[in-house]
Design an enzyme around this catalytic site. Structure first.
Site: not given
Ligand code: IMP
Ligand code: MG
Length: 182
Positions: A102-103, A106, A155, A168
């Site tokens: 996963e990136d 959160d 963020f 990206r």
């Protein structure tokens, strides 16, 4: 999304050099833990593919790879936890040692959903590697077995992570500050 809403250039939170170093460490650690096994690395599209592409090149055991495409509803900076599968797994994970890539974690809602979906297919084991972890934002109690960096409640974009599908391509990870909506 209107570019004019972004009121300052993104600031670098994690440089490409820090990321490279940490990803190498993660690859070494994961390789040790999976000695004698062939982990099946399942990358979560689209955010995790840059991280995964780097991570597999630090793996010292054989691996197989697959991708799961998901999209969260809504395109703001909040995940709703309502996830739509846009690309399913290509091969069975029955009895495989699955490692979700996963990136970022959160609220944890997305990972919880993914874990439930994958566990239903009866892997031999299921672990999670996440490049970033905003632990302070967690709503659903999930955790990653391998974490690149724990970060504050900001963020971030770059190195695969997007805002409204943009940024990206940035080699570093930047904080994105949005202008308040007037
Ligand atoms: P969660 O379901 O709230 O844990 O959200 C996880 C997903 O939301 C991640 O896989 C990302 O796609 C997205 N996300 C959460 N925080 C960020 C961020 O700071 N930048 C970019 N995407 C994020
Ligand atoms: Mg994502």
């Amino acid at each position: 999304m209107d570019h004019a809403r972004i009121n300052q250039p993104p600031e670098v939170l994690l440089s490409r050099y820090e990321i490279e170093q940490r990803v190498a460490e993660l690859g070494a650690k994961i390789s040790l833990d999976y000695r004698g096994r062939v982990p099946h690395m399942v990358g979560v599209l689209k955010g995790a593919w840059v991280f995964m592409a780097d991570l597999i090149r630090h793996m010292e055991v054989d691996v197989t790879v697959d991708f799961l495409g998901i999209s969260s509803y809504g395109s703001g900076t909040q995940s709703s936890g309502e996830v739509k599968i846009t690309k399913d797994l290509d091969v069975s994970i029955l009895d495989r040692d699955v490692l979700i890539i996963e990136d970022i974690l959160d609220t944890g809602r997305t990972l919880k959903y993914l874990e439930d979906v994958l566990l239903a297919h009866k892997p031999r084991s299921l672990r999670v590697a996440a490049l970033l972890d905003k632990r302070s934002r967690r709503i659903v109690p999930v955790r990653a077995d391998y974490v690149g960096f724990e970060i504050a409640d900001v963020f971030v974009v770059g190195y695969g992570l997007d805002f409204d599908q943009k940024y990206r391509q940035l080699p570093d990870i930047h904080v994105l500050r949005l202008a308040p909506t007037l």
